[in-house]
Write a protein that holds these residues in place. Structure first.
Motif, PDB file in Angstrom:
ATOM      1  N   THR A 120       0.613  -4.346   2.236  1.00  0.00           N
ATOM      2  CA  THR A 120       1.276  -5.611   1.939  1.00  0.00           C
ATOM      3  C   THR A 120       0.376  -6.477   1.067  1.00  0.00           C
ATOM      4  O   THR A 120      -0.777  -6.116   0.801  1.00  0.00           O
ATOM      5  CB  THR A 120       1.641  -6.358   3.241  1.00  0.00           C
ATOM      6  OG1 THR A 120       2.491  -7.459   2.939  1.00  0.00           O
ATOM      7  CG2 THR A 120       0.385  -6.868   3.947  1.00  0.00           C
ATOM      8  N   THR A 121       0.901  -7.601   0.632  1.00  0.00           N
ATOM      9  CA  THR A 121       0.156  -8.525  -0.219  1.00  0.00           C
ATOM     10  C   THR A 121      -0.104  -9.817   0.541  1.00  0.00           C
ATOM     11  O   THR A 121       0.794 -10.347   1.197  1.00  0.00           O
ATOM     12  CB  THR A 121       0.939  -8.855  -1.501  1.00  0.00           C
ATOM     13  OG1 THR A 121       1.226  -7.651  -2.210  1.00  0.00           O
ATOM     14  CG2 THR A 121       0.140  -9.779  -2.410  1.00  0.00           C
ATOM     15  N   LYS A 178      -1.336 -13.718  -0.141  1.00  0.00           N
ATOM     16  CA  LYS A 178      -1.524 -14.685  -1.222  1.00  0.00           C
ATOM     17  C   LYS A 178      -1.742 -16.085  -0.651  1.00  0.00           C
ATOM     18  O   LYS A 178      -1.345 -16.368   0.471  1.00  0.00           O
ATOM     19  CB  LYS A 178      -0.291 -14.712  -2.138  1.00  0.00           C
ATOM     20  CG  LYS A 178       0.009 -13.412  -2.847  1.00  0.00           C
ATOM     21  CD  LYS A 178       1.201 -13.548  -3.781  1.00  0.00           C
ATOM     22  CE  LYS A 178       2.488 -13.781  -3.016  1.00  0.00           C
ATOM     23  NZ  LYS A 178       3.680 -13.803  -3.906  1.00  0.00           N
ATOM     24  N   SER A 200      -4.882 -13.905  -4.393  1.00  0.00           N
ATOM     25  CA  SER A 200      -3.997 -12.804  -4.034  1.00  0.00           C
ATOM     26  C   SER A 200      -4.807 -11.534  -3.853  1.00  0.00           C
ATOM     27  O   SER A 200      -5.806 -11.307  -4.559  1.00  0.00           O
ATOM     28  CB  SER A 200      -2.940 -12.589  -5.124  1.00  0.00           C
ATOM     29  OG  SER A 200      -2.091 -11.510  -4.809  1.00  0.00           O
ATOM     30  N   THR A 201      -4.391 -10.708  -2.903  1.00  0.00           N
ATOM     31  CA  THR A 201      -5.035  -9.411  -2.714  1.00  0.00           C
ATOM     32  C   THR A 201      -4.061  -8.452  -2.050  1.00  0.00           C
ATOM     33  O   THR A 201      -3.162  -8.869  -1.310  1.00  0.00           O
ATOM     34  CB  THR A 201      -6.307  -9.539  -1.847  1.00  0.00           C
ATOM     35  OG1 THR A 201      -6.996  -8.287  -1.831  1.00  0.00           O
ATOM     36  CG2 THR A 201      -5.967  -9.913  -0.409  1.00  0.00           C
ATOM     37  N   GLU A 202      -4.231  -7.172  -2.342  1.00  0.00           N
ATOM     38  CA  GLU A 202      -3.438  -6.137  -1.705  1.00  0.00           C
ATOM     39  C   GLU A 202      -4.171  -5.644  -0.460  1.00  0.00           C
ATOM     40  O   GLU A 202      -5.385  -5.423  -0.502  1.00  0.00           O
ATOM     41  CB  GLU A 202      -3.204  -4.968  -2.667  1.00  0.00           C
ATOM     42  CG  GLU A 202      -2.419  -5.331  -3.921  1.00  0.00           C
ATOM     43  CD  GLU A 202      -1.002  -5.765  -3.610  1.00  0.00           C
ATOM     44  OE1 GLU A 202      -0.394  -5.169  -2.696  1.00  0.00           O
ATOM     45  OE2 GLU A 202      -0.506  -6.700  -4.260  1.00  0.00           O
ATOM     46  N   PHE A 224      -9.323  -7.056   4.434  1.00  0.00           N
ATOM     47  CA  PHE A 224      -9.112  -7.820   3.205  1.00  0.00           C
ATOM     48  C   PHE A 224     -10.091  -8.984   3.143  1.00  0.00           C
ATOM     49  O   PHE A 224     -10.635  -9.420   4.152  1.00  0.00           O
ATOM     50  CB  PHE A 224      -7.675  -8.350   3.130  1.00  0.00           C
ATOM     51  CG  PHE A 224      -7.378  -9.402   4.165  1.00  0.00           C
ATOM     52  CD1 PHE A 224      -7.517 -10.747   3.868  1.00  0.00           C
ATOM     53  CD2 PHE A 224      -6.964  -9.042   5.438  1.00  0.00           C
ATOM     54  CE1 PHE A 224      -7.245 -11.718   4.821  1.00  0.00           C
ATOM     55  CE2 PHE A 224      -6.681  -9.998   6.397  1.00  0.00           C
ATOM     56  CZ  PHE A 224      -6.819 -11.340   6.084  1.00  0.00           C
ATOM     57  N   GLY A 249       3.349 -10.846   2.571  1.00  0.00           N
ATOM     58  CA  GLY A 249       4.594 -10.288   2.059  1.00  0.00           C
ATOM     59  C   GLY A 249       5.550 -11.420   1.724  1.00  0.00           C
ATOM     60  O   GLY A 249       5.238 -12.315   0.939  1.00  0.00           O
TER      61      GLY A 249
END
Length: 341
Positions: A43-44, A46, A57-59, A66, A83
């Motif tokens: 997921t992302t 942000k 932002s990071t994946e 993370f 998400g």
């Protein structure tokens, strides 16, 4: 070991400690969000401003680890987004850690714990249990702890829908705080809410009566006007109309007019209601109908209501005297208006 060597060793140790201290002080210059969470699929994460500007932002892969930032920010309300899930949080230039489980498919199953957002938790404590009344003031003990743009942050998180509480918080802010994102948001919100605040000019609507004649609110200038927004399918609306009838019969006079505006989507339903109730005052129909959700119709936006029945009292000059009235409060406000002439 001679004195010179000892001095050099001590000097070297002091320099190392100073350098390490400088590195530690310089490492955290801004907000940083990190840690490990359990997720079912990548997921992302942000960080966005309340106006939608992307800051970080990071994946996040399946291992759940993370780290984003540090990034220097103006302390304010921001959205931390997982998400499609967006959580408003008051962030400062400190490290925030997140632990727990995030289910992107069934968000209600998620359980996330945040640390490093103590000021956000304080704001949550100060949220009003209900919207401020017109004469509401802020507890001095609370006011001492609010600083900078925390007033506008509180307004944003509370999401109060009336003018008075938003203006109350706006008036507490400094010129500098008003330049922040939430400060500008609160200024705009207060300005937009003003037009249906107590004392503001009432929106001058025009609708058709049962004979097809167009009738405007301004036609009754020089009288007190009670306006009831309702719909035939609304049980509480029908109940409130029955409450209005004895009040009308008791207080009717040349200085007072009652108007009921139907928000039925179908004219036939409105006319059926007219036949059933046979009410003695002005009955109008807004063919746009009542809109449920985030996009209310024109009259709902003009008077700032999202549910019915909604009853307002307007003075002889066309200004709002009272709103969201029910039951005996209708009679009280009419009598008070007559007394204050």
């Amino acid at each position: 070991m001679n004195k010179k060597v000892k001095f050099m060793l001590r000097l070297s140790l002091i320099l190392i400690l100073l350098l390490e201290g400088c590195w530690e002080l310089g490492a955290q210059v801004g907000v940083k969000i990190s840690r490990k969470i359990r997720i079912l699929e990548p997921t992302t994460i942000k960080v966005e401003t309340i106006t939608g500007e992307l800051l970080l932002s990071t994946e996040v892969g399946l291992n759940g680890e993370f780290s984003i930032g540090p990034k220097e920010i103006v302390p304010d309300v921001y959205f931390i987004c997982f998400g499609e899930t967006r959580q408003p949080v008051y962030l400062t230039n400190t490290e925030v850690t997140i632990k727990g489980f995030y289910d992107c498919k069934h968000v209600g199953n998620s359980s996330l714990n945040f640390t490093g957002i103590e000021k956000y938790h304080e704001l949550l404590k100060w949220l009003p249990k209900e919207e401020f009344s017109q004469d509401k003031t802020i507890d001095p003990a609370v006011k001492e702890k609010l600083e900078g743009n925390m007033y506008s942050a509180l307004a944003y998180i509370a999401d109060m829908s009336t003018y008075e509480p938003n203006k109350l918080l706006l008036d507490c802010m400094s010129e500098e705080a008003l330049k922040t994102v939430s400060g500008r948001w609160l200024q705009y919100r207060s300005d937009s809410l003003y037009h249906y605040s107590i004392g503001a000019p009432a929106y001058d609507f025009t609708f058709r009566d049962a004979s097809g004649k167009k009738v405007s609110l301004s036609d009754f200038r020089g009288k007190f006007v009670l306006v009831d927004f309702w719909a035939s399918w609304c049980g509480p609306c029908r109940h409130e109309m029955k409450n209005l009838l004895p009040i009308y019969n008791e207080l009717k006079g040349d200085d007072l007019e009652f108007i009921s505006v139907s928000l039925d989507s179908k004219e036939a339903n409105w006319r059926k209601m007219l036949e059933e109730e046979k009410l003695p005052w002005v009955m109008l129909w807004d063919e746009e109908g009542f809109v449920i959700g985030n996009k209310p119709n024109k009259i709902q936006r003009a008077y700032g209501f999202y549910s019915i029945p909604f009853i307002v009292l307007i003075d002889k000059e066309g200004r709002l005297l009272a709103k969201d009235l029910r039951g005996e409060k209708v009679k009280e406000e009419i009598l008070k208006a007559r007394k204050n002439l």
